[in-house]
Design a protein around this motif. Sequence first.
Motif, PDB file in Angstrom:
ATOM      1  N   ASN A   1      39.975  34.635  61.262  1.00  0.00           N
ATOM      2  CA  ASN A   1      39.168  35.423  62.211  1.00  0.00           C
ATOM      3  C   ASN A   1      37.969  36.101  61.552  1.00  0.00           C
ATOM      4  O   ASN A   1      37.597  37.221  61.931  1.00  0.00           O
TER       5      ASN A   1
ATOM      6  N   ASP B   1      27.977  38.241  67.059  1.00  0.00           N
ATOM      7  CA  ASP B   1      27.755  37.883  65.662  1.00  0.00           C
ATOM      8  C   ASP B   1      26.406  37.182  65.537  1.00  0.00           C
ATOM      9  O   ASP B   1      26.167  36.140  66.159  1.00  0.00           O
TER      10      ASP B   1
ATOM     11  N   ALA C   1      30.835  38.096  70.935  1.00  0.00           N
ATOM     12  CA  ALA C   1      31.016  39.403  70.293  1.00  0.00           C
ATOM     13  C   ALA C   1      29.719  39.893  69.654  1.00  0.00           C
ATOM     14  O   ALA C   1      29.656  41.019  69.165  1.00  0.00           O
TER      15      ALA C   1
ATOM     16  N   ASP D   1      32.902  34.360  68.674  1.00  0.00           N
ATOM     17  CA  ASP D   1      32.004  35.047  67.746  1.00  0.00           C
ATOM     18  C   ASP D   1      30.657  35.339  68.396  1.00  0.00           C
ATOM     19  O   ASP D   1      30.084  36.425  68.228  1.00  0.00           O
TER      20      ASP D   1
ATOM     21  N   PRO E   1      34.159  36.511  61.402  1.00  0.00           N
ATOM     22  CA  PRO E   1      33.007  36.165  62.241  1.00  0.00           C
ATOM     23  C   PRO E   1      32.004  35.290  61.490  1.00  0.00           C
ATOM     24  O   PRO E   1      31.672  35.551  60.336  1.00  0.00           O
ATOM     25  N   GLY E   2      31.524  34.268  62.143  1.00  0.00           N
ATOM     26  CA  GLY E   2      30.536  33.371  61.548  1.00  0.00           C
ATOM     27  C   GLY E   2      31.124  32.158  60.866  1.00  0.00           C
ATOM     28  O   GLY E   2      30.411  31.188  60.608  1.00  0.00           O
TER      29      GLY E   2
ATOM     30  N   TRP F   1      35.566  33.245  52.777  1.00  0.00           N
ATOM     31  CA  TRP F   1      34.250  33.472  53.383  1.00  0.00           C
ATOM     32  C   TRP F   1      33.233  33.905  52.344  1.00  0.00           C
ATOM     33  O   TRP F   1      32.071  33.502  52.390  1.00  0.00           O
TER      34      TRP F   1
ATOM     35  N   ALA G   1      36.355  29.368  68.863  1.00  0.00           N
ATOM     36  CA  ALA G   1      35.998  30.355  67.853  1.00  0.00           C
ATOM     37  C   ALA G   1      34.504  30.653  67.861  1.00  0.00           C
ATOM     38  O   ALA G   1      34.085  31.806  67.708  1.00  0.00           O
TER      39      ALA G   1
ATOM     40  N   THR H   1      26.231  33.470  64.273  1.00  0.00           N
ATOM     41  CA  THR H   1      26.761  32.521  65.252  1.00  0.00           C
ATOM     42  C   THR H   1      25.810  32.368  66.433  1.00  0.00           C
ATOM     43  O   THR H   1      25.600  31.252  66.929  1.00  0.00           O
TER      44      THR H   1
ATOM     45  N   MET I   1      37.666  30.835  59.126  1.00  0.00           N
ATOM     46  CA  MET I   1      37.698  30.841  60.591  1.00  0.00           C
ATOM     47  C   MET I   1      39.092  31.161  61.097  1.00  0.00           C
ATOM     48  O   MET I   1      39.267  31.967  62.027  1.00  0.00           O
TER      49      MET I   1
END
Length: 287
Positions: A167, A204, A202, A199, A169-170, A95, A195, A207, A164
């Motif tokens: 896990n 994010d 949650a 995200d 985020p984004g 990431w 996914a 996202t 991804m």
Amino acid sequence: MGAIALAALLVGAYSYWPAAQDRQPAIATTSTIAPVALPSAAASSPIALPLALAASTVPKKDLVKAPSQPNPIGSEGYGPHIERAHQGVDPKAAWQAVEWLFKCASHAGVEENWQATLDSGLLPKESAAMMTELLAKHRADAGRCQTVIAAHQALLPDLALKAMRGNIPGAAAAYAGGRNLDQLDPTLQTELQSAIRADAQAGDMQTLFSSFSSDEKWGLGYTERLGYMAAWIALQPPGHGQAVIEGQVQSGRFKMKPPSATQLAEAMLLAQKIYETASKARKPSGA
């Protein structure tokens, strides 16, 4: 007025939608913050845009933090580190490499955009100070992008997918990018949509922005995307989300029709859930 109630007014206002072309000139005079110009490099990808706008739209505490590096990046630049992340199995390193790739791809456009926003003199004092600090770091970072070549950029999908599946985020939104998900393998399409939704729900920020900016490419429903837009606006500092949405409408990037009362009500229920989840997650422990 609560954040969600304000967001409902913003996304429900007919004058903010591309269908109301005759009202668009009035939009520019209603905001106390200048709409943020969209750098051309960032506009090519739904996930690059929120990265480029982060300094002017997201509180400093909510910016996506890159994993800390035990050793500073030197004259070798980002290129060799991106290669190692691709060869390795660490989703956080993958990431970080994705963020470097997006940053380097849009470096010049982001600098121009941030400088123009600062020169406008219309940002709140705290936001202007934040952007000034990040702009200085951005310029100092330019040399590290010189070792990032087209072959590194080609690694981005694999890196994003690795992140991804770890896990991060984004990362799902980064992988999806400007793709039409229905053209992907059905198993991967389902994995990505799950996914992305996880995200977004949650809270994010990247996202959420990418999801409501994705047109119909990602197979997300109209009210779902509208809810993500409302949640994104509500989670911004006052006025910031409105300014960016106005800029998006004026640039012609949005392809969403004005919502009906029923669609707006359904979207606000989703936005409320996201807002509550994200707000709770942001509270310090014991608060």
